[in-house]
Write an enzyme that holds these catalytic residues in place. Sequence first.
Site, PDB file in Angstrom:
ATOM      1  N   GLU A 168      58.169 -68.913-177.759  1.00 10.39           N
ATOM      2  CA  GLU A 168      57.324 -69.895-178.454  1.00 10.39           C
ATOM      3  C   GLU A 168      57.561 -71.315-177.966  1.00 10.39           C
ATOM      4  O   GLU A 168      56.631 -72.105-177.826  1.00 10.39           O
ATOM      5  CB  GLU A 168      57.557 -69.842-179.967  1.00 10.39           C
ATOM      6  CG  GLU A 168      57.029 -68.597-180.640  1.00 10.39           C
ATOM      7  CD  GLU A 168      57.977 -67.416-180.536  1.00 10.39           C
ATOM      8  OE1 GLU A 168      59.124 -67.604-180.046  1.00 10.39           O
ATOM      9  OE2 GLU A 168      57.598 -66.304-180.932  1.00 10.39           O
ATOM     10  N   HIS A 205      59.269 -65.840-193.704  1.00  5.78           N
ATOM     11  CA  HIS A 205      57.865 -65.637-193.334  1.00  5.78           C
ATOM     12  C   HIS A 205      56.883 -66.227-194.334  1.00  5.78           C
ATOM     13  O   HIS A 205      55.697 -65.939-194.264  1.00  5.78           O
ATOM     14  CB  HIS A 205      57.573 -64.137-193.187  1.00  5.78           C
ATOM     15  CG  HIS A 205      58.191 -63.514-191.974  1.00  5.78           C
ATOM     16  ND1 HIS A 205      59.550 -63.432-191.807  1.00  5.78           N
ATOM     17  CD2 HIS A 205      57.647 -62.962-190.873  1.00  5.78           C
ATOM     18  CE1 HIS A 205      59.809 -62.839-190.643  1.00  5.78           C
ATOM     19  NE2 HIS A 205      58.676 -62.546-190.063  1.00  5.78           N
TER      20      HIS A 205
END
Lengths: 332, 327
Positions: free
Chosen positions: B58, B128
Amino acid sequence: MSDAMSEQYSTRERLYRTMRLIRRFEEFCIKLVRSGEIAGGIHPYIGQEAIAAGVCAALRPDDYITSTHRGHGHVLAKGADPAGMMAELTGRVTGLNKGRGGSMHAADVSLGILGANGIVGAGAPIAAGAAWAATRAGEDRIAVSFFGDGAVSQGVVLESFNLAALWQLPVLFVCENNGYASTLTVDNAVAGTIVGRAAAFGIPAARIDGTDAEAVMAATREYADRARSGGGPALLECAAYRFDAHHTWEHKSFVRYRTREEVAEGRSRDPLLVQAELIGSETCERIDREVEEVLESARQFALESPKPDPADALDHLYATGLRPRAGVTAHA
Amino acid sequence: MPKLSYLGALSKALNDELARDPSVCVFGEDVRVGVANITKGLVEQFGPQRIVDMPLSEQAFTSFATGAALVGQRPVIEFQIPSLLFLVFEQIANQAHKFSLMTGGQAKVPVTYLVPGSGSRVGWAGQHSDQPYGLFAHVGLKTVVPSTPSDAYGLLVSAIRDDDPVVVLTPAASSTDREDVDPAELGPVPLGVGRVVRPGSDITVVAVGHLVQEAVAVADELASEVSVEVFDPRTVYPFDWAGLAASVGRTGRLVVIDDTNRFCGFAAEIVSTAAEELTLTAPPRRVTRPDGTVLPFALELDRAAQPHRDQLMDAVRGVCGLARKDP
Ligand SMILES: Cc1ncc(C[n+]2csc(CCOP(=O)(O)OP(=O)(O)O)c2C)c(N)n1
């Protein structure tokens, strides 16, 4: 003198001139730091000039570079105007970045200089992305990412090696190994070797003498040609020595991490003198005079240029010209 | 009229922009098969050169997009989970966002960071379930949180066309929403312009993302007692202060409901600026996650940590001086 000779001679001259320009530019800047004209200080590149000069001499004007906190050499070697650069460092509106970037962010996008960068390793993925975009646009430009030995321990650099190798991007990673990341020696920071890290990704790599501008240029040319013709990325580790402090600020903290002997030894192989020997003293003197003139007028241009208006502090915050709220006003 | 789904709207926006502008490309993890249901079918149509499956890197691919954008591409990055934005905060907040100013306007970085499924996803727990729009708003990045399918379409289109980096967070709780719209009427929604979702005259409720629907439900429920105006800023930053000022000018009262942490949060900003600069006839309130929340796993705990409709009801009643309803 044959044409071939004269061409070689002019390249030699050009390398010397670039190095001399970088060296003297920084010596000027160090004085301006001491006199307070440059706020915050600089990371001097003195001792490493052969790398910027050699690499950029092998590039085309439309190639891209990303640079580092120690970026003056890269930016000047890629062709930035010394006057605009000095105006930038002294925070003037006529600076390359209109006084918004300073030493660590100097950029000239029109020359493919995608910015010096204050975050170690940050330029590697940016260069890889630019290289990808060039390929996608059907162009044969390449991108060079300069970084220090400290940066090879940054994850983002290794991630970039992977992307570049995976897609055979035309990007050249140039690691300037000056033996130190600030005060940390490379032996205490890098497990294995720097070229070994590239090898792990299948990226060809070479360790060369970064005080020999012509050797740097030749090695860059080979890798650059290869990248340009679809051969993919490469890594060049250039060994050199940083003559001065990590930052002009360093003397205030009285840190001792290098012996006098080591510094003297490092300074004894001066890339500028190496190149000077190749072109003779007369030519050197001519070039030196010319460089002094360029820098003197750069200094004048910078110091006589207007400082920005505080009211404009947030100009250029957005490419779209959006300005943050001054206050609340209701719709009618 | 055809039903437009929230995810379908995002997908259509991507599709339309890829077709309209050849410099638009999509980066992300599993984007070719379209695991998040937004990029499905795009690779067949636009090819693997434009729909790029990224390795799990990422940090590199976020700045890779910056490099591509600096030299003329218009990448959209799809992130699989909102907390990945913490991982790439350096690359977004410290690199992409700062290029324009630091270069004195030489550089533009038109990258869109799309986070479908932001906020709580039932059972996904601590790492998350973040809702990081306040962080980006604080830094000054253009940040949008669409609350309806047509806004999801229109705001994503505007984000892609914008010459600056834009963070688009679409709440997980909105992803199953549907709306009756004629696809021909879909168009870009300008950044920075809020919308009065439901007009009212006694109090303004500012709600973001999926909480807009909650606010409307509360307004409906209280309709016999108090007239609630619901204001959806749509763009968290830049915030539509003029739109809010107009609304509060009509109502004089304010409650903000915001699915982020209370301390230094988005709601705190709205309430304090309103207190400083608008005329309020009653002290404002906010309904948020608690200070420093990490969303716990067990359903009861997850729910307890998120702002709730009942809390909003209490806050509205409190600000309007109505008696608290007995539980
Ligand atoms: C990611 C990051 N960590 C730390 C710093 C602070 N810092 C600035 S320069 C530097 C040393 C960098 O060493 P190296 O990459 O070898 O380059 P050199 O200074 O030797 O040219 C450090 C630690 C930073 N700017 N960025």
